[in-house]
Design a protein around this motif. Structure first.
Motif, mmCIF file in Angstrom:
data_model
loop_
_atom_site.group_PDB
_atom_site.id
_atom_site.type_symbol
_atom_site.label_atom_id
_atom_site.label_comp_id
_atom_site.label_asym_id
_atom_site.label_seq_id
_atom_site.Cartn_x
_atom_site.Cartn_y
_atom_site.Cartn_z
ATOM 1 N N GLN A 2 0.825 -1.202 0.000
ATOM 2 C CA GLN A 2 0.000 0.000 0.000
ATOM 3 C C GLN A 2 0.864 1.259 0.000
ATOM 4 O O GLN A 2 0.559 2.234 -0.709
ATOM 5 C CB GLN A 2 -0.915 -0.009 1.225
ATOM 6 C CG GLN A 2 -1.939 1.113 1.239
ATOM 7 C CD GLN A 2 -2.927 0.973 2.385
ATOM 8 O OE1 GLN A 2 -2.988 -0.055 3.037
ATOM 9 N NE2 GLN A 2 -3.698 2.008 2.630
ATOM 10 N N ALA A 3 1.961 1.255 0.752
ATOM 11 C CA ALA A 3 2.861 2.403 0.770
ATOM 12 C C ALA A 3 3.533 2.589 -0.590
ATOM 13 O O ALA A 3 3.702 3.719 -1.069
ATOM 14 C CB ALA A 3 3.910 2.222 1.863
ATOM 15 N N ASP A 4 3.922 1.477 -1.230
ATOM 16 C CA ASP A 4 4.527 1.582 -2.567
ATOM 17 C C ASP A 4 3.535 2.153 -3.573
ATOM 18 O O ASP A 4 3.898 2.980 -4.420
ATOM 19 C CB ASP A 4 5.006 0.205 -3.029
ATOM 20 C CG ASP A 4 6.227 -0.279 -2.254
ATOM 21 O OD1 ASP A 4 6.899 0.572 -1.633
ATOM 22 O OD2 ASP A 4 6.495 -1.492 -2.254
ATOM 23 N N ALA A 5 2.295 1.708 -3.502
ATOM 24 C CA ALA A 5 1.280 2.237 -4.416
ATOM 25 C C ALA A 5 1.041 3.717 -4.182
ATOM 26 O O ALA A 5 0.854 4.496 -5.125
ATOM 27 C CB ALA A 5 -0.025 1.452 -4.260
ATOM 28 N N ALA A 6 1.067 4.129 -2.908
ATOM 29 C CA ALA A 6 0.914 5.555 -2.611
ATOM 30 C C ALA A 6 2.058 6.356 -3.216
ATOM 31 O O ALA A 6 1.859 7.483 -3.697
ATOM 32 C CB ALA A 6 0.857 5.765 -1.096
ATOM 33 N N GLY A 7 3.269 5.780 -3.215
ATOM 34 C CA GLY A 7 4.393 6.451 -3.860
ATOM 35 C C GLY A 7 4.206 6.584 -5.363
ATOM 36 O O GLY A 7 4.532 7.629 -5.950
ATOM 37 N N GLN A 8 3.668 5.556 -5.995
ATOM 38 C CA GLN A 8 3.402 5.623 -7.432
ATOM 39 C C GLN A 8 2.360 6.693 -7.749
ATOM 40 O O GLN A 8 2.500 7.449 -8.720
ATOM 41 C CB GLN A 8 2.937 4.261 -7.946
ATOM 42 C CG GLN A 8 3.980 3.166 -7.823
ATOM 43 C CD GLN A 8 3.431 1.801 -8.195
ATOM 44 O OE1 GLN A 8 2.335 1.699 -8.767
ATOM 45 N NE2 GLN A 8 4.151 0.751 -7.878
ATOM 46 N N ALA B 192 3.619 18.616 -5.022
ATOM 47 C CA ALA B 192 3.584 17.249 -5.547
ATOM 48 C C ALA B 192 4.904 16.534 -5.273
ATOM 49 O O ALA B 192 4.917 15.344 -4.913
ATOM 50 C CB ALA B 192 3.292 17.278 -7.046
ATOM 51 N N ARG B 193 6.017 17.230 -5.420
ATOM 52 C CA ARG B 193 7.313 16.609 -5.152
ATOM 53 C C ARG B 193 7.460 16.266 -3.672
ATOM 54 O O ARG B 193 7.998 15.198 -3.323
ATOM 55 C CB ARG B 193 8.425 17.547 -5.594
ATOM 56 C CG ARG B 193 8.593 17.611 -7.118
ATOM 57 C CD ARG B 193 9.559 18.694 -7.529
ATOM 58 N NE ARG B 193 9.827 18.656 -8.970
ATOM 59 C CZ ARG B 193 10.400 19.633 -9.648
ATOM 60 N NH1 ARG B 193 10.745 20.773 -9.013
ATOM 61 N NH2 ARG B 193 10.626 19.517 -10.946
ATOM 62 N N GLU B 194 7.010 17.145 -2.806
ATOM 63 C CA GLU B 194 7.082 16.862 -1.375
ATOM 64 C C GLU B 194 6.189 15.677 -1.002
ATOM 65 O O GLU B 194 6.540 14.851 -0.157
ATOM 66 C CB GLU B 194 6.688 18.098 -0.572
ATOM 67 C CG GLU B 194 7.675 19.248 -0.654
ATOM 68 C CD GLU B 194 9.042 18.879 -0.115
ATOM 69 O OE1 GLU B 194 9.109 18.064 0.829
ATOM 70 O OE2 GLU B 194 10.056 19.392 -0.643
ATOM 71 N N THR B 195 5.028 15.602 -1.637
ATOM 72 C CA THR B 195 4.135 14.459 -1.386
ATOM 73 C C THR B 195 4.792 13.156 -1.817
ATOM 74 O O THR B 195 4.701 12.134 -1.119
ATOM 75 C CB THR B 195 2.812 14.659 -2.127
ATOM 76 O OG1 THR B 195 2.188 15.868 -1.678
ATOM 77 C CG2 THR B 195 1.868 13.494 -1.881
ATOM 78 N N ALA B 196 5.468 13.179 -2.966
ATOM 79 C CA ALA B 196 6.165 11.983 -3.437
ATOM 80 C C ALA B 196 7.296 11.606 -2.486
ATOM 81 O O ALA B 196 7.507 10.417 -2.180
ATOM 82 C CB ALA B 196 6.701 12.214 -4.840
ATOM 83 N N ALA B 197 8.044 12.618 -2.003
ATOM 84 C CA ALA B 197 9.119 12.324 -1.050
ATOM 85 C C ALA B 197 8.568 11.739 0.241
ATOM 86 O O ALA B 197 9.145 10.804 0.821
ATOM 87 C CB ALA B 197 9.913 13.600 -0.768
ATOM 88 N N ALA B 198 7.449 12.287 0.716
ATOM 89 C CA ALA B 198 6.824 11.750 1.931
ATOM 90 C C ALA B 198 6.373 10.307 1.724
ATOM 91 O O ALA B 198 6.510 9.464 2.618
ATOM 92 C CB ALA B 198 5.643 12.624 2.330
ATOM 93 N N ALA B 199 5.832 10.009 0.543
ATOM 94 C CA ALA B 199 5.391 8.644 0.249
ATOM 95 C C ALA B 199 6.574 7.681 0.212
ATOM 96 O O ALA B 199 6.482 6.551 0.707
ATOM 97 C CB ALA B 199 4.639 8.612 -1.077
ATOM 98 N N ASP B 200 7.696 8.118 -0.353
ATOM 99 C CA ASP B 200 8.881 7.260 -0.374
ATOM 100 C C ASP B 200 9.391 6.997 1.040
ATOM 101 O O ASP B 200 9.778 5.870 1.376
ATOM 102 C CB ASP B 200 9.978 7.913 -1.216
ATOM 103 C CG ASP B 200 9.627 7.953 -2.700
ATOM 104 O OD1 ASP B 200 8.775 7.150 -3.116
ATOM 105 O OD2 ASP B 200 10.197 8.778 -3.426
ATOM 106 N N ASP B 201 9.393 8.038 1.873
ATOM 107 C CA ASP B 201 9.817 7.850 3.262
ATOM 108 C C ASP B 201 8.870 6.898 3.998
ATOM 109 O O ASP B 201 9.311 6.057 4.802
ATOM 110 C CB ASP B 201 9.862 9.197 3.986
ATOM 111 C CG ASP B 201 11.001 10.073 3.492
ATOM 112 O OD1 ASP B 201 11.937 9.537 2.874
ATOM 113 O OD2 ASP B 201 10.942 11.306 3.700
#
Length: 501
Positions: free
Chosen positions: A313-319, A379-388
């Motif tokens: 689920q976390a990986d999908a959120a990153g995508q 959007a970039r910050e959201t992607a970084a948060a998802a990766d973390d």
């Protein structure tokens, strides 16, 4: 003196009551229990669980959403119909045209006599002079402007089409986000399934554990009933003092209270499982189990983070977040599109309307009322948060797996050590009872031996239950909860709980 002989049973009962839903135990209505194995209970849960049903609906919704946006590159074709009633006014300025026509006519008349034979030139000159004098009056009768007003109604059916040619990457970003949404929904479904199954394991084997604890408490109470009866006989024979009888009475009453608590806990556990499976009552036929052999080393359970629902689920959120970055970037790029329109009622069209039209266009946003730079940064910050979050989920899964493995191994070792303790407790109780009946032992020794045996029995059931729950947690933390039934079948120690009538 009060002998506390139910420590382990109290701990286990407190755990079962805390794990059960709020509301307390209630009297079980007369109902024929449905004999159900654990595998049958799993199948029943899959058809009755609202959580699983809701997760399945959410997953299907995500699939339908992805299918809906998969055709974004197709033309958008629409049909429309309009009924128009209109008025058109046309005004034409004739001033310049009148003066030009008057001058041209006068020039023509003045040159006309020279083109005739000499015999007619005088006559022509007289006629043209008269016409020249009359022309200004004739032209003055013509108005300086001409106005025309027209009213009509039109029925205007048309077909329009527009097709995106280039969107700056917006369409691919939306489609990738929708596909990632399917992965996220599938992961949530897996997470809901794991949670539901762990809850079933808790309730299913919890009912058996509660039955074992109730049976152990009943055996302790009955044993103390017999001991109290023997004490009264010995008192009547003058062998022991009245104080020893009272001591036996206190111990028996304590055992009765312990049994009542165990019976209430068993009723609560029975209701819990029945509500979970939506039946009146369940008779679990699969006993508690423990494997005497240790599990494979803990490291063999690691490296499976990609199979864990929370990690997926976390990986999908990153995508999804990275698709959002591409979507934000597309707002900086131009968009190109093709379009066309066809008039289905050309015979009643306005004069300025074409029969059909096709073309291509390009559009670029010069100034937006939403700051595109901040949108892209967000959007970039959201992607970084998802990766973390995905990395943290992997770390948490690894820690949970190691902790669960330790719990399973600790419960296994504790259970195996109980066999000798249980045998020793039984033998000690037998010896103390014989000594007491023969007047050589003390009542305190018998009560202590009975308490030790009751504690060993309760501890054995509680540790078996702990093993099963820890094993479920380990398998869930490594994405292998489906293998729980295989571990159950392979276990070489089965603990009959007496849950069946």
């Amino acid at each position: 003196m009060i002998i506390r002989h139910d420590n382990w049973s109290c701990v286990a009962l407190a755990f079962l009551l805390a794990a059960a839903p709020a509301g307390g135990a209630r009297a079980q209505t007369a109902a024929v229990p449905v004999a159900m194995s654990f595998e049958a209970a799993v199948r029943r849960l899959e058809t009755t669980s609202p959580a699983l049903s809701g997760a399945s609906h959410a997953e299907r919704a995500a699939r339908e959403t992805a299918a809906a946006v998969a055709t974004l590159r197709r033309p958008l074709v629409t049909a429309s119909a309009q009924y128009l009633e209109f008025q058109k006014t046309l005004s034409v300025d004739l001033t310049g045209a009148k003066q030009s026509a008057l001058g041209d006519t006068q020039d023509f008349l003045s040159g006309l006599p020279g083109t005739l034979p000499p015999a007619f030139q005088d006559i022509a000159t007289d006629v043209t002079n008269r016409l020249s004098q009359a022309l200004p009056g004739l032209f003055s009768a013509i108005p300086d402007s001409l106005s025309y007003r027209y009213r009509d109604d039109v029925f205007r059916p048309t077909v329009q089409a527009i097709v995106p040619l280039y969107t700056g990457g917006a369409i691919p970003a939306i489609q990738r986000g929708a596909r990632a949404g399917i992965d996220a929904a599938r992961a949530r479904t897996g997470q809901a399934r794991d949670a539901a199954r762990i809850n079933l394991i808790r309730a299913y084997f919890g009912q058996g554990t509660a039955a074992a604890l109730a049976r152990s408490a009943l055996e302790s109470r009955d044993a103390l009933d017999r001991l109290l009866s023997d004490a009264r006989k010995l008192e009547a024979a003058g062998v022991i003092a009245r104080a020893r009888v009272l001591e036996a009475q206190v111990a028996r009453d304590t055992a009765e209270r312990g049994y009542q608590r165990a019976a209430l806990a068993q009723s609560t556990a029975r209701d819990d499982l029945a509500r979970l499976l939506e039946v009146d009552a369940v008779d679990p036929t699969t006993p508690l189990f423990v494997a005497s052999r240790p599990l494979p080393p803990a490291r063999t359970f690691l490296g499976r983070e990609a199979d864990i629902a929370q990690v997926r689920q976390a990986d999908a959120a990153g995508q999804i977040a990275r698709a959002g970055v591409d979507l934000a970037k597309s707002r900086y790029r131009p968009q190109a599109f093709g379009f066309g329109e066809y008039n289905l009622n050309r015979g009643n069209a306005l004069p300025t309307e074409p029969d059909w039209v096709v073309g291509a266009g390009i559009r670029y946003t010069l100034l937006s009322n939403v700051d595109r730079g901040h949108t892209l940064n967000a959007a970039r910050e959201t992607a970084a948060a998802a990766d973390d979050a995905a990395r943290e989920a992997r770390k948490a899964a690894t820690g949970a797996s190691l902790k669960a493995w330790d719990l399973v191994e600790g419960a296994r070792r504790s259970f195996l050590l109980l066999d000798s303790s249980l045998a020793a407790a039984r033998e000690n109780l037998r010896v103390q009872q014989v000594s007491f009946r023969e007047g050589e032992g003390t009542l305190t020794a018998v009560l202590g031996a009975e308490a030790a045996l009751a504690s060993a029995r309760a501890e054995r059931a509680a540790i078996a239950y702990e093993y099963d729950l820890a094993l479920a947690g380990l398998l869930a933390s490594t994405g292998q909860l489906d293998a729980f039934a295989d571990h159950l079948a392979a276990a070489d120690i089965k603990i009959e709980t007496g849950a069946r009538p």
